[in-house]
Design a protein around this motif. Structure first.
Motif, PDB file in Angstrom:
ATOM      1  N   LYS A  43       0.796  -1.227   0.000  1.00 51.22           N
ATOM      2  CA  LYS A  43       0.000   0.000   0.000  1.00 51.22           C
ATOM      3  C   LYS A  43       0.826   1.273   0.000  1.00 51.22           C
ATOM      4  CE  LYS A  43      -3.589  -2.488  -0.181  1.00 51.22           C
ATOM      5  NZ  LYS A  43      -4.182  -2.662  -1.529  1.00 51.22           N
ATOM      6  N   SER A  44       2.134   1.156   0.121  1.00 48.18           N
ATOM      7  CA  SER A  44       3.003   2.329   0.001  1.00 48.18           C
ATOM      8  C   SER A  44       4.347   1.888  -0.558  1.00 48.18           C
ATOM      9  CB  SER A  44       3.203   3.016   1.354  1.00 48.18           C
ATOM     10  OG  SER A  44       4.110   2.288   2.171  1.00 48.18           O
ATOM     11  N   LEU A  45       5.003   2.789  -1.255  1.00 55.01           N
ATOM     12  CA  LEU A  45       6.322   2.509  -1.826  1.00 55.01           C
ATOM     13  C   LEU A  45       7.216   3.732  -1.693  1.00 55.01           C
ATOM     14  CD1 LEU A  45       5.280   0.680  -5.120  1.00 55.01           C
ATOM     15  CD2 LEU A  45       6.621  -0.353  -3.282  1.00 55.01           C
ATOM     16  N   SER A  46       8.424   3.509  -1.234  1.00 52.50           N
ATOM     17  CA  SER A  46       9.461   4.531  -1.251  1.00 52.50           C
ATOM     18  C   SER A  46      10.564   4.024  -2.173  1.00 52.50           C
ATOM     19  CB  SER A  46      10.010   4.771   0.160  1.00 52.50           C
ATOM     20  OG  SER A  46       9.010   5.308   0.998  1.00 52.50           O
ATOM     21  N   ILE A  47      10.792   4.727  -3.261  1.00 56.31           N
ATOM     22  CA  ILE A  47      11.719   4.276  -4.299  1.00 56.31           C
ATOM     23  C   ILE A  47      12.848   5.284  -4.451  1.00 56.31           C
ATOM     24  CG2 ILE A  47      11.980   3.692  -6.744  1.00 56.31           C
ATOM     25  CD1 ILE A  47       8.993   2.961  -6.768  1.00 56.31           C
ATOM     26  N   GLY A  48      14.076   4.804  -4.393  1.00 55.27           N
ATOM     27  CA  GLY A  48      15.239   5.663  -4.567  1.00 55.27           C
ATOM     28  C   GLY A  48      16.143   5.141  -5.662  1.00 55.27           C
ATOM     29  N   ILE A  49      16.668   6.051  -6.467  1.00 58.10           N
ATOM     30  CA  ILE A  49      17.532   5.689  -7.594  1.00 58.10           C
ATOM     31  C   ILE A  49      18.814   6.510  -7.532  1.00 58.10           C
ATOM     32  CG2 ILE A  49      17.760   5.672 -10.117  1.00 58.10           C
ATOM     33  CD1 ILE A  49      14.678   5.475 -10.242  1.00 58.10           C
ATOM     34  N   GLY A  61       1.473   6.057  -2.378  1.00 57.77           N
ATOM     35  CA  GLY A  61       0.561   5.370  -1.482  1.00 57.77           C
ATOM     36  C   GLY A  61       0.417   6.008  -0.121  1.00 57.77           C
ATOM     37  N   ASP A  62      -0.030   5.194   0.823  1.00 64.63           N
ATOM     38  CA  ASP A  62      -0.368   5.636   2.175  1.00 64.63           C
ATOM     39  C   ASP A  62       0.296   4.678   3.159  1.00 64.63           C
ATOM     40  OD1 ASP A  62      -1.538   6.192   4.613  1.00 64.63           O
ATOM     41  OD2 ASP A  62      -3.597   6.101   3.897  1.00 64.63           O
ATOM     42  N   THR A  63       1.081   5.213   4.092  1.00 63.77           N
ATOM     43  CA  THR A  63       1.794   4.365   5.051  1.00 63.77           C
ATOM     44  C   THR A  63       0.880   3.794   6.137  1.00 63.77           C
ATOM     45  OG1 THR A  63       2.412   6.291   6.381  1.00 63.77           O
ATOM     46  CG2 THR A  63       3.983   5.542   4.708  1.00 63.77           C
ATOM     47  N   GLY A  64      -0.383   4.210   6.140  1.00 66.53           N
ATOM     48  CA  GLY A  64      -1.323   3.681   7.108  1.00 66.53           C
ATOM     49  C   GLY A  64      -1.934   4.718   8.015  1.00 66.53           C
ATOM     50  N   ASN A  65      -1.372   5.931   7.955  1.00 67.45           N
ATOM     51  CA  ASN A  65      -1.894   7.025   8.783  1.00 67.45           C
ATOM     52  C   ASN A  65      -2.490   8.147   7.938  1.00 67.45           C
ATOM     53  OD1 ASN A  65       0.408   8.014   7.614  1.00 67.45           O
ATOM     54  ND2 ASN A  65       1.453   8.561   9.509  1.00 67.45           N
ATOM     55  N   GLY A  66      -2.776   7.820   6.673  1.00 64.25           N
ATOM     56  CA  GLY A  66      -3.342   8.826   5.777  1.00 64.25           C
ATOM     57  C   GLY A  66      -2.310   9.671   5.069  1.00 64.25           C
TER      58      GLY A  66
END
Length: 368
Positions: A43-49, A61-66
């Motif tokens: 439900k959430s993605l943090s992508i680094g390149i 997305g949403d980490t769960g706290n909105g």
């Protein structure tokens, strides 16, 4: 004059093509990331390149706290911590403090006659490749892994590990019974990296946190990677979930050198840049193949996994806590690296992160 005008036109057109390639990459990443969130338990993605020491970050997305994830979020990077421990071991080898084929008992107080099988001892090489024969965790309770309830298992492990001290660690180490020759059978272990860290602390007369700061954090410009967060930082630590959206416990401090580090996406990009600099002798050594299958396509570095295809080495590792999953890979020859983190843990999550990473790599590798 005509040549000058022509040159400027070429520069202008080239700059347009560069901008277009970056825009096309973003459109592509946006599409596949949002599709994965829409169609999976992620439900959430943090992508680094990282490419040629330049970085890009993408959050979805949403980490769960909105809230969408951001640069301030801390994540448990779990077993990616092992690569830091491996690098410290490579530093010790480079400093001629030890060798990877040393019997680990050479650096322990006490006999530990149990840490051998048929006369063959546990070495650092066997620990680095998870072939030491050491158990998965201490206290050693193999029965809890027989047909486990995966929604309850993290809480059982957390209760066992949370207050596990150094003294208890070595008491358990003295009880270990090996059932095969070290170096021959794969058996994933968090005990091995922690034993390695305890030995390194004795060798350098410096605790694990200070070793990290001296040999990695300072050089890599990592200011937001820690074993323990300050009280005012805990609010930025992303809550992890199971695939059923059950809140999972965070790793306890006793997992230490095997999985206790917390970090931010920008800091992990600095770590990738640091790993891509193989002019650093310890970094280069930590990437050296120390074991491989007979077909030669799969190699192990210092807690790194490695693949070699058409002469292009891919070095990678994944991290999984009770509620967080991450995938990190980099290509030293191409100066490219990627990391993806999500706050859900499950049996298929790493496969999905690996596939996503491969798709992004294939898209960006030829872009200028």
């Amino acid at each position: 004059m005509k040549k000058y005008i022509l040159l400027n036109i070429l520069i202008f057109l080239t700059s347009i093509s560069f901008g277009q390639s970056k825009d096309q990459s973003k459109i592509f990443i946006d599409s596949i990331a949002n599709q994965l969130i829409k169609k999976s338990e992620i439900k959430s993605l943090s992508i680094g390149i990282v490419k040629n020491n330049k970085t890009q970050v993408y959050y979805y997305g949403d980490t769960g706290n909105g809230n969408k994830p951001n640069n301030s979020n801390y994540y448990e990077i779990a077993s990616l911590t092992k690569t830091f421990t491996g690098l410290l071991l490579a530093q010790a080898v480079n400093d001629k403090k030890l060798t990877i084929d040393d019997d680990v008992r050479k650096y322990l107080k006490g006999n530990y006659k149990n840490l051998e099988y048929n006369g063959k001892p546990i070495t650092f090489r066997s620990i680095l490749t998870h072939k030491s024969g050491l158990p998965y965790t201490f206290p050693n309770k193999p029965e809890i892994f027989i047909n486990p309830d995966y929604d309850k298992l993290p809480f059982i492990l957390d209760s066992l590990e949370r207050n596990f001290t150094k003294d208890k660690f070595f008491q358990e180490l003295a009880k270990v019974k090996l059932d095969t020759l070290p170096g021959t059978k794969f058996q994933y272990s968090n005990v091995g990296p922690n034993l390695t860290a305890y030995i390194l602390e004795d060798v350098y007369k410096m605790d694990y946190q200070k070793l990290l700061e001296k040999y990695i954090f300072k050089s890599a410009k990592m200011k937001s990677t820690k074993l323990t967060l300050a009280e005012n930082e805990n609010k930025y630590l992303v809550q992890g979930y199971s695939t059923k959206r059950i809140k999972m416990p965070f790793n306890g401090p006793s997992i230490r050198a095997a999985g206790a580090l917390k970090s931010t996406l920008p800091d992990m990009l600095n770590y990738i840049i640091f790993q891509l600099n193989e002019k650093n002798e310890a970094v280069k050594l930590s990437h050296s193949p120390i074991w491989k299958e007979q077909n030669g396509t799969y190699m192990k570095g210092y807690f790194w996994q490695m693949d070699s295809e058409n002469g292009n080495d891919k070095i990678f590792q994944n991290g999984g806590s009770f509620g967080t999953s991450s995938w990190l890979e980099f290509y030293p020859k191409e100066k490219i690296g990627l990391i993806i983190i999500t706050n859900v843990s499950g049996q298929d999550v790493h496969d999905k992160l690996s596939a996503l990473t491969t798709n992004i790599y294939n898209k960006i590798k030829d872009n200028n």
